[in-house]
Design an enzyme around this catalytic site. Structure first.
Site, PDB file in Angstrom:
ATOM      1  N   ASN A 147     -55.893  -8.303 114.626  1.00 41.63           N
ATOM      2  CA  ASN A 147     -55.510  -9.525 115.462  1.00 41.63           C
ATOM      3  C   ASN A 147     -53.964  -9.582 115.953  1.00 41.63           C
ATOM      4  OD1 ASN A 147     -57.920 -11.271 115.579  1.00 41.63           O
ATOM      5  ND2 ASN A 147     -57.545 -11.338 113.276  1.00 41.63           N
ATOM      6  N   CYS A 168     -64.530  -9.026 116.993  1.00 44.49           N
ATOM      7  CA  CYS A 168     -64.306 -10.038 116.017  1.00 44.49           C
ATOM      8  C   CYS A 168     -65.620 -10.481 115.497  1.00 44.49           C
ATOM      9  CB  CYS A 168     -63.912 -11.248 117.047  1.00 44.49           C
ATOM     10  SG  CYS A 168     -63.567 -12.765 116.002  1.00 44.49           S
ATOM     11  N   HIS A 198     -61.700 -16.051 119.731  1.00 46.02           N
ATOM     12  CA  HIS A 198     -61.212 -17.363 118.931  1.00 46.02           C
ATOM     13  C   HIS A 198     -61.201 -18.299 119.901  1.00 46.02           C
ATOM     14  CE1 HIS A 198     -59.834 -15.054 115.185  1.00 46.02           C
ATOM     15  NE2 HIS A 198     -60.892 -14.540 115.621  1.00 46.02           N
ATOM     16  N   TYR A 245     -62.673 -21.834 115.954  1.00 46.60           N
ATOM     17  CA  TYR A 245     -61.108 -21.761 116.119  1.00 46.60           C
ATOM     18  C   TYR A 245     -61.193 -22.835 116.955  1.00 46.60           C
ATOM     19  CZ  TYR A 245     -60.178 -17.758 113.475  1.00 46.60           C
ATOM     20  OH  TYR A 245     -60.115 -16.934 112.481  1.00 46.60           O
TER      21      TYR A 245
HETATM   22  P1  NAD Z   1     -54.113  -6.466 105.102  1.00 40.79           P
HETATM   23  O1  NAD Z   1     -52.811  -7.100 104.912  1.00 40.79           O
HETATM   24  O2  NAD Z   1     -54.970  -5.959 103.814  1.00 40.79           O
HETATM   25  O3  NAD Z   1     -53.683  -5.122 106.048  1.00 40.79           O
HETATM   26  C1  NAD Z   1     -54.611  -3.884 106.078  1.00 40.79           C
HETATM   27  C2  NAD Z   1     -53.583  -2.473 105.593  1.00 40.79           C
HETATM   28  O4  NAD Z   1     -52.844  -2.500 106.911  1.00 40.79           O
HETATM   29  C3  NAD Z   1     -52.839  -2.776 104.506  1.00 40.79           C
HETATM   30  O5  NAD Z   1     -53.111  -1.815 103.532  1.00 40.79           O
HETATM   31  C4  NAD Z   1     -51.635  -2.486 105.131  1.00 40.79           C
HETATM   32  O6  NAD Z   1     -50.590  -1.789 104.408  1.00 40.79           O
HETATM   33  C5  NAD Z   1     -51.820  -1.658 106.513  1.00 40.79           C
HETATM   34  N1  NAD Z   1     -50.568  -1.482 107.541  1.00 40.79           N
HETATM   35  C6  NAD Z   1     -49.643  -2.384 107.785  1.00 40.79           C
HETATM   36  N2  NAD Z   1     -49.081  -2.032 108.693  1.00 40.79           N
HETATM   37  C7  NAD Z   1     -49.474  -0.563 109.192  1.00 40.79           C
HETATM   38  C8  NAD Z   1     -49.252   0.237 109.914  1.00 40.79           C
HETATM   39  N3  NAD Z   1     -48.337   0.079 110.599  1.00 40.79           N
HETATM   40  N4  NAD Z   1     -50.011   1.208 110.244  1.00 40.79           N
HETATM   41  C9  NAD Z   1     -51.175   1.488 109.349  1.00 40.79           C
HETATM   42  N5  NAD Z   1     -51.412   0.566 108.249  1.00 40.79           N
HETATM   43  C10 NAD Z   1     -50.811  -0.372 108.257  1.00 40.79           C
HETATM   44  O7  NAD Z   1     -54.960  -6.980 106.486  1.00 40.79           O
HETATM   45  P2  NAD Z   1     -56.660  -7.725 106.353  1.00 40.79           P
HETATM   46  O8  NAD Z   1     -56.457  -8.829 105.864  1.00 40.79           O
HETATM   47  O9  NAD Z   1     -57.437  -6.575 105.631  1.00 40.79           O
HETATM   48  O10 NAD Z   1     -56.611  -7.675 107.890  1.00 40.79           O
HETATM   49  C11 NAD Z   1     -56.345  -6.498 108.523  1.00 40.79           C
HETATM   50  C12 NAD Z   1     -56.332  -6.989 110.284  1.00 40.79           C
HETATM   51  O11 NAD Z   1     -57.573  -7.301 110.677  1.00 40.79           O
HETATM   52  C13 NAD Z   1     -55.484  -7.968 110.477  1.00 40.79           C
HETATM   53  O12 NAD Z   1     -54.818  -7.780 111.755  1.00 40.79           O
HETATM   54  C14 NAD Z   1     -56.576  -9.134 110.538  1.00 40.79           C
HETATM   55  O13 NAD Z   1     -56.037 -10.223 111.392  1.00 40.79           O
HETATM   56  C15 NAD Z   1     -57.633  -8.410 111.183  1.00 40.79           C
HETATM   57  N6  NAD Z   1     -59.033  -8.933 111.031  1.00 40.79           N
HETATM   58  C16 NAD Z   1     -59.768  -9.035 112.266  1.00 40.79           C
HETATM   59  C17 NAD Z   1     -60.969  -9.749 112.236  1.00 40.79           C
HETATM   60  C18 NAD Z   1     -61.574  -9.989 113.379  1.00 40.79           C
HETATM   61  O14 NAD Z   1     -62.452 -10.752 113.516  1.00 40.79           O
HETATM   62  N7  NAD Z   1     -61.075  -9.382 114.538  1.00 40.79           N
HETATM   63  C19 NAD Z   1     -61.621 -10.037 110.905  1.00 40.79           C
HETATM   64  C20 NAD Z   1     -60.608  -9.713 109.754  1.00 40.79           C
HETATM   65  C21 NAD Z   1     -59.564  -9.152 109.924  1.00 40.79           C
HETATM   66  C1  G6P Z   2     -62.304 -14.766 110.810  1.00 40.33           C
HETATM   67  C2  G6P Z   2     -61.621 -14.155 112.166  1.00 40.33           C
HETATM   68  C3  G6P Z   2     -60.570 -12.904 112.177  1.00 40.33           C
HETATM   69  C4  G6P Z   2     -59.698 -13.428 110.892  1.00 40.33           C
HETATM   70  C5  G6P Z   2     -60.281 -13.877 109.518  1.00 40.33           C
HETATM   71  C6  G6P Z   2     -59.293 -14.611 108.517  1.00 40.33           C
HETATM   72  O1  G6P Z   2     -63.083 -13.661 110.199  1.00 40.33           O
HETATM   73  O2  G6P Z   2     -62.638 -13.817 112.996  1.00 40.33           O
HETATM   74  O3  G6P Z   2     -60.172 -12.940 113.060  1.00 40.33           O
HETATM   75  O4  G6P Z   2     -58.635 -12.508 110.658  1.00 40.33           O
HETATM   76  O5  G6P Z   2     -61.299 -14.896 109.672  1.00 40.33           O
HETATM   77  O6  G6P Z   2     -59.737 -14.284 107.238  1.00 40.33           O
HETATM   78  P1  G6P Z   2     -58.882 -14.425 106.142  1.00 40.33           P
HETATM   79  O7  G6P Z   2     -59.656 -14.532 104.941  1.00 40.33           O
HETATM   80  O8  G6P Z   2     -57.826 -13.623 106.285  1.00 40.33           O
HETATM   81  O9  G6P Z   2     -58.174 -16.129 106.176  1.00 40.33           O
HETATM   82 MN    MN Z   3     -61.895 -12.795 114.814  1.00 33.07          MN
END
Ligand code: NAD
Ligand code: G6P
Ligand code: MN
Ligand code: MN
Length: 425
Positions: A147, A168, A198, A245
């Site tokens: 994101n 997403c 979003h 959102y």
């Molecule tokens: P998280 O905090 O667990 O991060 C995931 C991993 O990324 C961690 O283990 C961290 O060490 C690693 N990381 C940080 N910087 C890095 C780099 N430069 N290179 C490689 N790895 C790196 O996060 P999360 O809650 O699992 O979410 C991960 C990402 O996915 C976030 O950007 C979040 O917003 C996104 N996300 C998107 C959706 C969507 O709908 N598109 C849904 C859920 C999460």
């Molecule tokens: C939804 C959105 C993601 C966002 C997540 C946050 O799934 O589509 O883009 O990262 O919610 O969830 P969290 O559990 O990290 O608040």
């Molecule tokens: Mn999303």
């Protein structure tokens, strides 16, 4: 078999992704999954990789899990690169959520000034990853989840040669939600999505090919559903299905109050997620656990792997089915530039995502989409070039900031508190 490289492999969502690949192994022959993380994520990575290995073993499939801190080794020759990393980890997210609140503005992971800060931190890293892909696996598809997903995908498509599709879980979750409200199987529901990541609306909804939009909105408006916290007059006049959102835009005062109360009480969402994560990783450590634990559903990203694996499968098999993804507009929405990314239904084949034509969008949503897109375009330029002027204009025009002076103060806090992550500034 196929080589997958997942950047941010230590994410708590990884077991979902592994489950998705296991379930599809007969049509999507994945043989190697590289889980890439950084030094700070090493412990999480090892725990997640351990669980992933147990899951694969239990399923009896032939997938090798390779945890690594060496991104280039993972990307080299990969067929698909998926990204799910969080630059600055949850501490940075907590700051993104708290800075805007100081100025009476919404503080959110992806929407408004919080998402803006996340974009600035993420852009240099995604560009770096893309340079590796251009060099080491130029034919690979980049499936981006990081994101703000729409902004990051647009950055890649404007500034690199990498083939990229953004994802997403919101569109698919809307479909499940509507199926639930109607008490039918989700595969009977088809939603015509229009908008941005979003900021997507379900413009029409079909059940078994029959347009049920009006009936559905009438039903939703007359019930008190927590997913749709709007007055019935509003929903009936909108005539479309808002995404979760939209509450930040349509119910800004209520959401701000909620955020301020949380910040004083249980903590912002990042602070709550830290606790959920801690419990989850305790579970993941248990060497008797060899399936995805139920508690993962407390995170917002449910169904995320379904979207990712479905997309990868359709690209690999040249399926030509329809999926909602983030891709270049290319004229699909007449009211937006060609070179911007939108979230909409696309035909998916081995050449990627082909958006289904939408034409003009209704006045009710056109203005908001256009201003948020302009904000996104400015944010990308600010993030790529380290341009203070565009950064300030991006925040100043955002509907959730609405003040040039607040925009300037928020920007200064963001630049100061993220100094370590903003090499471009
Ligand atoms: P998280 O905090 O667990 O991060 C995931 C991993 O990324 C961690 O283990 C961290 O060490 C690693 N990381 C940080 N910087 C890095 C780099 N430069 N290179 C490689 N790895 C790196 O996060 P999360 O809650 O699992 O979410 C991960 C990402 O996915 C976030 O950007 C979040 O917003 C996104 N996300 C998107 C959706 C969507 O709908 N598109 C849904 C859920 C999460
Ligand atoms: C939804 C959105 C993601 C966002 C997540 C946050 O799934 O589509 O883009 O990262 O919610 O969830 P969290 O559990 O990290 O608040
Ligand atoms: Mn999303
Ligand atoms: Mn290209």
């Amino acid at each position: 078999g196929l080589k997958i490289a997942t950047i941010g492999g230590g994410s708590s969502y990884t077991p979902e992704l592994i489950e998705g690949f296991i379930n599809r192994i007969s049509t999507l022959p994945v043989s190697d999954i590289y889980l890439v993380d950084i030094e700070e994520g090493k412990e999480k990575l090892e725990i997640v990789a351990g669980l992933a290995e147990r899951m694969v073993k239990r399923a009896g499939v032939n997938i090798k899990i390779h945890p690594t801190l060496n991104r280039r080794e993972a990307i080299e020759g990969a067929d698909f690169v998926t990204t799910q990393f969080r630059v600055g980890l949850l501490d940075a997210r907590a700051r993104d959520e708290r800075i805007p609140l100081k100025y009476g503005c919404i503080g959110q992971e992806t929407t408004g000034a919080g998402g803006f800060a996340k974009a600035l931190r993420t852009i240099p890293v995604i560009l770096d990853i893309c340079r590796d892909i251009e060099e080491l696996s130029p034919d690979a598809w980049l499936i981006n989840f990081t994101n703000p997903s729409g902004i990051i995908t647009e950055t890649v498509l404007k500034h690199t040669k990498v083939k990229c599709i953004g994802l997403c879980n919101v569109p698919i979750t809307m479909r499940y939600g509507i199926a639930d409200v109607l008490g039918v199987e989700a595969d009977r529901i088809y939603i015509e999505y229009v908008g941005l990541n979003h900021l997507v609306w379900g413009r029409r909804v079909y059940l078994d090919g029959k347009d049920i939009t009006e009936m559905l909105i009438e039903g939703i408006a007359n019930r008190d559903l927590s997913e749709f916290p709007y007055e019935k007059e509003f929903l009936k006049s909108l005539k479309m299905i808002p995404c979760p959102y939209h509450r930040y835009y349509y119910n800004t005062d209520e959401m701000l109050k909620e955020e301020l109360e949380a910040a004083e009480g249980e903590g912002t969402r990042a602070e709550v997620v830290k606790k959920i994560e801690k419990d989850l990783f305790e579970k993941y450590k248990d060497t008797n656990l060899d399936v995805k634990p139920e508690e993962l559903s407390k995170r917002g990203g449910a169904h995320y792997s379904e979207a990712a694996c479905m997309l990868i499968e359709s690209i690999y098999t040249d399926k030509k089915d329809i999926q909602p993804v983030n891709t270049l507009n290319n004229g699909a929405i007449s009211d937006l530039p060609d070179n911007v990314v939108i979230e909409t239904n696309c035909v998916i084949d081995s050449q990627g995502a082909h958006p289904i034509n939408i034409g003009h969008i209704p006045q009710e949503i056109r203005g908001l989409i256009q201003v948020v897109k302009a904000y996104e375009e400015l944010t990308i330029e600010a993030g790529v070039y380290g341009d203070y002027d565009r950064a300030l204009q991006a925040l100043a025009i955002h509907p959730l900031v609405k003040s040039a002076k607040k925009a300037r103060m928020i920007l200064e806090d963001i630049l100061k508190e993220n100094r370590d992550y903003l090499p471009q500034f």
